[in-house]
Design a protein around this motif. Structure first.
Motif, mmCIF file in Angstrom:
data_model
loop_
_atom_site.group_PDB
_atom_site.id
_atom_site.type_symbol
_atom_site.label_atom_id
_atom_site.label_comp_id
_atom_site.label_asym_id
_atom_site.label_seq_id
_atom_site.Cartn_x
_atom_site.Cartn_y
_atom_site.Cartn_z
ATOM 1 N N VAL A 1 3.192 2.441 2.425
ATOM 2 C CA VAL A 1 4.065 2.840 3.199
ATOM 3 C C VAL A 1 4.989 1.889 3.275
ATOM 4 O O VAL A 1 5.677 0.739 3.618
ATOM 5 C CB VAL A 1 3.497 2.005 4.636
ATOM 6 C CG1 VAL A 1 3.820 2.427 6.036
ATOM 7 C CG2 VAL A 1 2.168 3.090 5.236
ATOM 8 N N SER B 1 -3.352 2.721 7.065
ATOM 9 C CA SER B 1 -3.166 2.698 6.548
ATOM 10 C C SER B 1 -2.557 4.288 5.729
ATOM 11 O O SER B 1 -1.391 4.966 5.860
ATOM 12 C CB SER B 1 -3.154 2.464 4.513
ATOM 13 O OG SER B 1 -2.330 2.233 3.763
ATOM 14 N N GLY C 1 -4.243 -1.890 8.640
ATOM 15 C CA GLY C 1 -4.297 -1.276 6.623
ATOM 16 C C GLY C 1 -5.104 -0.146 6.481
ATOM 17 O O GLY C 1 -5.279 0.535 5.752
ATOM 18 N N LEU D 1 -0.971 6.105 8.766
ATOM 19 C CA LEU D 1 0.444 6.058 9.039
ATOM 20 C C LEU D 1 1.304 6.693 7.765
ATOM 21 O O LEU D 1 2.517 7.368 8.366
ATOM 22 C CB LEU D 1 0.816 3.854 8.911
ATOM 23 C CG LEU D 1 -0.082 3.231 9.826
ATOM 24 C CD1 LEU D 1 0.882 1.384 9.255
ATOM 25 C CD2 LEU D 1 0.773 3.418 10.938
ATOM 26 N N LYS D 2 0.842 6.918 6.814
ATOM 27 C CA LYS D 2 1.604 7.699 5.493
ATOM 28 C C LYS D 2 1.638 8.862 6.391
ATOM 29 O O LYS D 2 2.572 9.827 6.271
ATOM 30 C CB LYS D 2 0.944 7.585 4.572
ATOM 31 C CG LYS D 2 1.278 6.884 3.347
ATOM 32 C CD LYS D 2 -0.045 6.416 2.171
ATOM 33 C CE LYS D 2 -0.491 5.019 1.634
ATOM 34 N NZ LYS D 2 -1.183 5.304 0.347
ATOM 35 N N ARG E 1 5.106 -2.133 9.151
ATOM 36 C CA ARG E 1 5.483 -3.205 7.940
ATOM 37 C C ARG E 1 3.819 -4.772 8.907
ATOM 38 O O ARG E 1 2.605 -4.725 8.022
ATOM 39 C CB ARG E 1 5.918 -4.485 7.259
ATOM 40 C CG ARG E 1 6.830 -4.095 6.301
ATOM 41 C CD ARG E 1 7.020 -4.446 5.043
ATOM 42 N NE ARG E 1 7.932 -4.159 4.143
ATOM 43 C CZ ARG E 1 6.927 -3.303 2.932
ATOM 44 N NH1 ARG E 1 6.301 -3.645 2.860
ATOM 45 N NH2 ARG E 1 7.639 -2.356 2.027
ATOM 46 N N ARG F 1 0.497 -1.156 -0.112
ATOM 47 C CA ARG F 1 -0.422 0.212 -0.182
ATOM 48 C C ARG F 1 1.280 1.479 0.094
ATOM 49 O O ARG F 1 -0.250 2.820 -0.051
ATOM 50 C CB ARG F 1 -1.027 -0.104 1.119
ATOM 51 C CG ARG F 1 -1.962 -1.210 1.492
ATOM 52 C CD ARG F 1 -3.065 -1.142 2.688
ATOM 53 N NE ARG F 1 -3.304 -2.061 2.255
ATOM 54 C CZ ARG F 1 -3.226 -3.558 2.814
ATOM 55 N NH1 ARG F 1 -2.486 -3.483 4.251
ATOM 56 N NH2 ARG F 1 -3.804 -4.048 3.465
ATOM 57 N N GLU G 1 0.665 -2.424 9.170
ATOM 58 C CA GLU G 1 0.417 -1.783 7.595
ATOM 59 C C GLU G 1 -0.578 -3.726 7.511
ATOM 60 O O GLU G 1 -1.907 -3.846 7.110
ATOM 61 C CB GLU G 1 0.802 -1.850 6.604
ATOM 62 C CG GLU G 1 0.197 -1.708 5.537
ATOM 63 C CD GLU G 1 -0.306 -0.464 4.898
ATOM 64 O OE1 GLU G 1 -0.846 -0.528 4.547
ATOM 65 O OE2 GLU G 1 -0.544 0.431 5.335
ATOM 66 N N GLN G 2 0.286 -4.483 7.500
ATOM 67 C CA GLN G 2 -0.740 -5.997 7.012
ATOM 68 C C GLN G 2 -1.604 -5.587 8.571
ATOM 69 O O GLN G 2 -2.936 -6.963 7.764
ATOM 70 C CB GLN G 2 0.404 -7.265 7.753
ATOM 71 C CG GLN G 2 0.227 -8.552 7.744
ATOM 72 C CD GLN G 2 0.619 -9.400 7.875
ATOM 73 O OE1 GLN G 2 1.283 -9.034 8.240
ATOM 74 N NE2 GLN G 2 0.012 -10.751 7.829
#
Length: 414
Positions: free
Chosen positions: A150, A253, A228, A256-257, A221, A148, A224-225
């Motif tokens: 990140v 997600s 996300g 997080l960005k 990660r 995605r 995100e997993q």
């Protein structure tokens, strides 16, 4: 509806769409029937009619009912929303998500279910959680697992070259006088006698070393997993007392960005604050444990909330009604505390919604406007990874993230 205003779908089987998700997500007939009676009593005849059509497979009616319920949730202050309308919104989310899932739009279906979890009531919570499981399972069978955007990395580090600069951003007088006491492996007996009964804050060291979160949540990660694609509410702006402050609903997600983007942090500080994230994402809930201290005094857990954001996020000076354990999982935070006994000198807001927040901005204190604030004694600390801070009820506290930070608060009442 029949002539008595009751629901005609009480014994009706839910429709079965081409992919079967709408059928799987449709709430039980007895729940919707009971809900219809409550909404009818509130005058929501149009809503009940639309919900009946949605139960019969009418997609447009489902969306219309969801919009009607959404309007009821935003018709006034959140605390004044009739609980039945929160349940009504959850019901419409189940129907709408089912239609989107059967069309193959799984991201939208998941977003709608998350909105149901965030805004809906308790009547259909298990149904919504089961719906999330179904949609996530379908996503794994499709195009799930794609990158995605990140970057891989570790969360919560601090640039030692900038550490002095970060500390300079703290309110004047910080870390110069009375520090919160620190106790390693604090026993329950000592906690009760020395802190809980006396109403004194304390930093606990070594009490959450066994949490998987201490290592897992540093990995972007991993976050995100497991989360996300989930939709979460975030705060954007300096803090909730500022005019430019606002709230948004975005995917985890996207959050997080923003958290790892220096440009975003400077322009639109984004903070996932006081959100029951662990009610949404079971994988994250499995990474933590409720500390035994939270059952002191025969207490009952009131809420478990996530606080996640970049360096520089601030929670202004305020107090809470419950016992509070703030667990620092990733990163560092500065916390300043004032006892409840000097509340008047902290100039609480007079508005009902902000009565527990101070008018004094610790980042820019106006002593001409708030003269009694000058010279007030406080205690403070830097809360590091793996540490917990006990904040007694009604103690005023100001919190600033010194690094990217992920914290968990446990509120309990006695």
């Amino acid at each position: 509806m029949d002539e008595q205003g009751g629901a005609t779908w009480m014994n009706r089987e839910p429709p079965r769409g081409s992919a079967g998700v709408a059928a799987a997500l449709s709430p039980a007939a007895e729940k919707t029937a009971a809900l219809a009676e409550k909404i009818t009593a509130e005058g929501g005849f149009a809503f009940v009619g639309s919900l009946e059509k949605a139960a019969g497979g009418d997609r447009a009616a489902a969306e219309a009912a969801r919009e009607m319920a959404w309007e009821q949730l935003h018709a006034g202050p959140w605390h004044s929303v009739v609980p039945a309308w929160r349940d009504a919104y959850a019901a419409t989310c189940l129907y709408a998500a089912g239609f989107h899932a059967d069309d193959g739009d799984l991201p939208e279906a998941l977003k709608i279910l998350d909105l149901g979890l965030i805004m809906g009531g308790l009547l259909l919570r298990e149904d919504l959680e089961r719906g999330v499981e179904i949609v996530l399972e379908r996503s794994k069978g499709g195009s799930g697992g794609e990158d995605r955007g990140v970057c891989a990395g570790i969360l919560g580090g601090i640039d030692r070259g900038n550490e002095s600069e970060v500390l300079r951003d703290l309110p004047p007088g910080s870390l110069t006088s009375n520090m919160v006491g620190r106790q390693f492996s604090l026993s329950m007996e000592r906690f009760i006698c020395d802190y809980f009964q006396r109403g004194c804050p304390v930093v606990m060291v070594g009490s959450i070393d066994h949490w998987p979160a201490l290592t897992k949540w540093k990995d972007l990660r991993y976050l995100e997993q497991v989360a996300g694609d989930r939709t979460v509410p975030v705060e954007v702006g300096k803090n909730y007392l500022c005019d430019e402050w606002k709230q948004e609903l975005i995917t985890f997600s996207e959050f997080l960005k923003r958290t790892i983007s220096p440009e975003s942090c400077k322009t639109d500080m984004t903070y996932l604050a006081q959100h029951p994230l662990f009610d949404q994402v079971q994988e994250l809930r499995n990474d933590i444990m409720v500390p035994d201290y939270c059952f002191t005094g025969g207490g009952e857990i009131q809420s478990i909330n996530a606080w996640f954001g970049p360096a520089g996020t601030v929670t202004p000076l305020h107090h809470d009604p419950h016992h509070n354990l703030l667990a620092q999982v990733v990163g560092k935070k500065y916390v300043r505390l004032y006892p409840a006994s000097i509340s008047a000198e902290l100039y609480p807001h007079t508005e009902t919604m902000l009565y527990n927040s101070s008018q004094v901005d610790l980042d820019s204190v106006d002593l001409e406007k708030f003269p009694k604030f000058e010279g007030l004694e406080f205690v403070d600390c830097i809360l590091a990874e793996g540490e917990m801070l006990y904040i007694p009820p009604l103690w005023w506290h100001y919190v600033r993230s010194l690094t990217p930070s992920f914290s968990v608060s446990f509120w309990w009442a006695t």
